[in-house]
Scaffold this motif. Structure first.
Motif, PDB file in Angstrom:
ATOM      1  N   MET A  53      27.134  15.836  37.494  1.00 23.77           N
ATOM      2  CA  MET A  53      25.671  16.089  37.008  1.00 23.77           C
ATOM      3  C   MET A  53      24.912  16.962  38.053  1.00 23.77           C
ATOM      4  SD  MET A  53      24.711  12.635  35.631  1.00 23.77           S
ATOM      5  CE  MET A  53      23.020  13.062  35.205  1.00 23.77           C
ATOM      6  N   LEU A  54      24.904  16.856  39.187  1.00 25.40           N
ATOM      7  CA  LEU A  54      24.670  17.481  40.483  1.00 25.40           C
ATOM      8  C   LEU A  54      25.208  18.763  40.532  1.00 25.40           C
ATOM      9  CD1 LEU A  54      24.234  14.456  42.792  1.00 25.40           C
ATOM     10  CD2 LEU A  54      22.201  15.767  41.556  1.00 25.40           C
ATOM     11  N   SER A  55      26.262  18.868  40.205  1.00 22.34           N
ATOM     12  CA  SER A  55      26.941  20.314  40.362  1.00 22.34           C
ATOM     13  C   SER A  55      26.705  21.133  39.385  1.00 22.34           C
ATOM     14  CB  SER A  55      28.514  20.201  40.708  1.00 22.34           C
ATOM     15  OG  SER A  55      29.038  19.724  39.306  1.00 22.34           O
ATOM     16  N   GLU A 112      35.945  23.766  37.455  1.00 25.94           N
ATOM     17  CA  GLU A 112      35.545  22.930  38.678  1.00 25.94           C
ATOM     18  C   GLU A 112      34.197  23.121  39.059  1.00 25.94           C
ATOM     19  OE1 GLU A 112      37.674  20.556  40.253  1.00 25.94           O
ATOM     20  OE2 GLU A 112      38.734  21.057  38.274  1.00 25.94           O
ATOM     21  N   ASN A 113      33.682  24.386  39.122  1.00 29.19           N
ATOM     22  CA  ASN A 113      32.315  24.662  39.554  1.00 29.19           C
ATOM     23  C   ASN A 113      31.839  23.913  40.825  1.00 29.19           C
ATOM     24  OD1 ASN A 113      29.517  25.735  39.126  1.00 29.19           O
ATOM     25  ND2 ASN A 113      28.644  23.960  38.206  1.00 29.19           N
ATOM     26  N   PRO A 114      32.612  24.266  41.925  1.00 27.90           N
ATOM     27  CA  PRO A 114      32.364  23.596  43.108  1.00 27.90           C
ATOM     28  C   PRO A 114      31.153  23.844  43.646  1.00 27.90           C
ATOM     29  CG  PRO A 114      34.375  25.119  43.226  1.00 27.90           C
ATOM     30  CD  PRO A 114      33.401  25.335  41.835  1.00 27.90           C
ATOM     31  N   ALA A 115      30.493  23.059  44.433  1.00 28.25           N
ATOM     32  CA  ALA A 115      29.405  23.256  45.203  1.00 28.25           C
ATOM     33  C   ALA A 115      29.606  24.216  46.228  1.00 28.25           C
ATOM     34  CB  ALA A 115      28.895  21.838  45.846  1.00 28.25           C
ATOM     35  N   LEU A 161      25.837  30.926  50.500  1.00 27.39           N
ATOM     36  CA  LEU A 161      27.054  31.516  50.126  1.00 27.39           C
ATOM     37  C   LEU A 161      27.863  30.382  49.674  1.00 27.39           C
ATOM     38  CD1 LEU A 161      28.945  33.932  50.402  1.00 27.39           C
ATOM     39  CD2 LEU A 161      29.954  33.301  52.590  1.00 27.39           C
ATOM     40  N   GLN A 162      28.415  30.483  48.478  1.00 26.72           N
ATOM     41  CA  GLN A 162      29.193  29.535  47.738  1.00 26.72           C
ATOM     42  C   GLN A 162      30.613  29.562  47.912  1.00 26.72           C
ATOM     43  OE1 GLN A 162      28.597  29.836  43.439  1.00 26.72           O
ATOM     44  NE2 GLN A 162      29.525  27.657  43.211  1.00 26.72           N
ATOM     45  N   PHE A 212      22.502  23.762  46.988  1.00 24.99           N
ATOM     46  CA  PHE A 212      21.932  22.645  47.887  1.00 24.99           C
ATOM     47  C   PHE A 212      20.335  22.568  47.757  1.00 24.99           C
ATOM     48  CE2 PHE A 212      25.964  23.786  49.893  1.00 24.99           C
ATOM     49  CZ  PHE A 212      26.747  23.264  49.105  1.00 24.99           C
ATOM     50  N   PRO A 213      19.637  21.315  47.814  1.00 21.75           N
ATOM     51  CA  PRO A 213      18.135  21.662  48.124  1.00 21.75           C
ATOM     52  C   PRO A 213      18.066  21.896  49.512  1.00 21.75           C
ATOM     53  CG  PRO A 213      18.963  19.403  46.967  1.00 21.75           C
ATOM     54  CD  PRO A 213      20.357  19.955  47.394  1.00 21.75           C
ATOM     55  N   ASP A 214      16.840  22.736  49.752  1.00 22.29           N
ATOM     56  CA  ASP A 214      16.650  23.172  50.907  1.00 22.29           C
ATOM     57  C   ASP A 214      15.447  22.092  51.277  1.00 22.29           C
ATOM     58  OD1 ASP A 214      14.252  23.732  49.613  1.00 22.29           O
ATOM     59  OD2 ASP A 214      14.478  25.778  49.870  1.00 22.29           O
ATOM     60  N   ASP A 215      14.708  22.337  52.490  1.00 21.45           N
ATOM     61  CA  ASP A 215      13.819  21.466  52.897  1.00 21.45           C
ATOM     62  C   ASP A 215      12.745  21.027  51.737  1.00 21.45           C
ATOM     63  OD1 ASP A 215      14.633  21.276  55.190  1.00 21.45           O
ATOM     64  OD2 ASP A 215      13.515  23.075  56.092  1.00 21.45           O
TER      65      ASP A 215
END
Length: 554
Positions: free
Chosen positions: A182-184, A265-268, A318-319, A473-476
């Motif tokens: 879900m998160l990825s 796979e859709n890696p983070a 960068l992924q 990824f969420p930033d600040d």
């Protein structure tokens, strides 16, 4: 409905093959005879004669109402694990959703609904699944009839909340199934929006996932309060939480298979290891050509350039990083979820070095090796030397890639549509006739031709390409969106809050968790004298009021 009890190694009586990590204040494991009678009756209805290992370990925590993150492989009985403890916690007399299970796909939603219908058959509990891609009518009717258990994808759940066809005020239990996916896939903003509608009190929350990459562990804290971690993994050396996979590939097809794996796979984030600088250059160029956010790291780069590239991937900008062993030695990327071996290393120790880039600090990770026949023999020798459990991963087909990318794209488009204001929706509606013509049948009844379909596919690909370069990824700001997207989403939220206040007769709060803590959200209203004055509405930073954390498709 079966639960893989035929395998004696899957029974709760033999946990010796698992590496088990339990909370410090661990609860005793249970067998089928140890659980309440209503749970035993539900298992009997499903034809289960004993509990699966994950159920034996996790049920005591779930029955006690403790927030917990459970890690166990797919097919290990996780669905029954979180459904069974709902029986004593839900009231069949309350005809409103008391349990919400969020899942990443409509297929999983239907599967969970089916299993719940069997387990809850004689308990007076009704289950409804809500997901995108179908009309709202039947789902709205089921919600009106008063289902106690709601299973759905975050986007469609949010749609029902915005339509006021769903109220979560009676909610007691919240479950995230396949939390890593879900998160990825990118449901995080939708889940944060759903979170705002939760009751302003503690909700029993649990996460279930086969893996817990670092970014998932980080985001879990926004939905749970001091959760316990219970992990079951196959015993293997070096990093027990890392799964080691291999994919049989012909040498000339490795680049295409790598691209398909990245889509499915859709890696983070990931490192792709090559043995030579030439292959590093080639693979990086291929990934960039497909639109991926990728760069290379080789001995040809200056130290300043190498540090800049590493900083980019550490910050989530960068992924994908393509590198040789020499270039990547010693680097530590906390968010790394996947390592791909474009070719096996030339020595045994290098495999452990490469695999060790993921699964850092006890987090989960995945290593996938692309091998031909001869390379597989070498990989098996390495696995035998280090007692690593290798598992084959079939090469994804183009149909697999289309399904995975399409699933993400639908979620992205639906989320963007929800953020439009009224005028923007009117503007978009002008193109409905054209979209209908491109996708299907024109006004004169002629079927869409191949070129029209390619035009529509080109637009979808442009949207997909844009999503590839959004931060993972969420930033600040904490929501995983770019600054521009956060501004747009914030304006959309304020419009919805204003509409809800007007419906409620000017009530300043929407009744969700947002009243827990004040956050600046500016708006304007007219005073009796006709002048405008500024005011600040109250919003929460998420979660239930009893918690101190920031919070819990289509």
């Amino acid at each position: 409905m079966s639960q893989e009890h035929t395998d004696p190694l899957s029974s709760s009586d033999d946990l010796s093959r698992f590496s088990i990590s339990e909370p410090e204040n661990a609860l005793p494991r249970v067998g089928l005879d140890d659980v309440p009678e209503m749970l035993r009756a539900a298992c009997a209805r499903a034809g289960w004669t004993q509990l699966m290992p994950v159920q034996s370990l996790a049920l005591p925590y779930l029955l006690a109402g403790r927030d917990i993150m459970v890690q166990s492989r797919t097919g290990s009985g996780k669905t029954g694990c979180y459904l069974l403890p709902m029986l004593p916690h839900l009231d069949p007399e309350v005809r409103a959703p008391q349990a919400l299970v969020l899942v990443p796909t409509r297929e999983l939603a239907v599967q969970v609904e089916h299993e719940a219908a069997t387990l809850f058959a004689d308990a007076g509990l009704r289950t409804v699944a809500v997901y995108g891609g179908v009309g709202y009518g039947k789902q709205m009717e089921a919600l009106r009839e008063g289902a106690q258990v709601l299973v759905g994808t975050p986007g469609r759940v949010l749609d029902h909340l915005l339509r006021h066809t769903l109220d979560l005020e009676a909610l007691r239990v919240l479950v995230f199934d396949e939390a890593d996916r879900m998160l990825s896939i990118g449901f995080y903003p939708d889940m944060k929006e759903v979170q705002r509608y939760l009751p302003r009190r503690r909700i029993h929350t649990c996460l279930f996932s086969a893996t817990y990459p670092p970014h998932v562990l980080k985001l879990a804290g926004e939905f749970m309060s001091s959760p316990d971690m219970l992990s079951l993994s196959q015993k293997e050396v070096h990093v027990a939480e890392v799964q080691h996979l291999f994919c049989r590939v012909k040498p000339m097809e490795k680049d295409r298979v790598l691209v398909r794996l990245l889509e499915t796979e859709n890696p983070a984030s990931a490192i792709i290891f090559c043995n030579t600088k030439a292959n590093v250059h080639y693979v990086a160029d291929v990934l960039k050509g497909f639109g991926y956010n990728a760069d290379e790291l080789s001995a040809d780069l200056s130290q300043n350039k190498r540090e800049a590239v590493l900083d980019e991937i550490r910050q989530g900008r960068l992924q994908y990083l393509v590198a040789t062993d020499v270039a990547a030695r010693g680097i530590d990327i906390p968010q790394l979820s996947h390592v791909f071996l474009y070719e096996p290393p030339e020595d045994h120790e290098s495999y452990i070095h490469r695999a060790g880039r993921t699964g850092r600090a006890g987090a989960a990770g995945t290593v996938i090796s692309l091998v031909d026949v001869m390379q597989l023999m070498e990989l098996e020798r390495i696995a035998g030397h280090f007692r690593i459990a290798l598992r084959e991963l079939p090469a994804p087909s183009e149909e697999d890639v289309a399904a995975a990318a399409g699933q993400r794209l639908v979620a992205i488009l639906e989320a963007r549509f929800r953020g439009l204001n009224g005028l923007e929706k009117v503007r978009a509606a002008r193109y409905v006739p054209l979209a209908r013509t491109l996708a299907g049948v024109s006004a004169d009844g002629a079927a869409a031709d191949g070129e029209n379909l390619l035009l529509l596919a080109m637009l979808l690909d442009a949207c997909h390409q844009q999503s590839l370069h959004e931060t993972r990824f969420p930033d600040d700001g904490g929501d995983g969106q770019t600054r521009k997207e956060r501004g747009r989403a914030g304006r959309g939220r304020r419009r919805r809050e204003s509409a809800r206040r007007e419906e409620a007769g000017g009530t300043p709060s929407d009744g969700g968790p947002d009243a827990a803590q004040p956050v600046a959200a500016e708006g304007t209203e007219r005073t009796g004298s006709g002048k405008r004055r500024r005011r600040r509405s109250r919003r929460s930073s998420g979660g239930n009021a009893a918690r101190e954390t920031v919070g819990t498709d289509e």
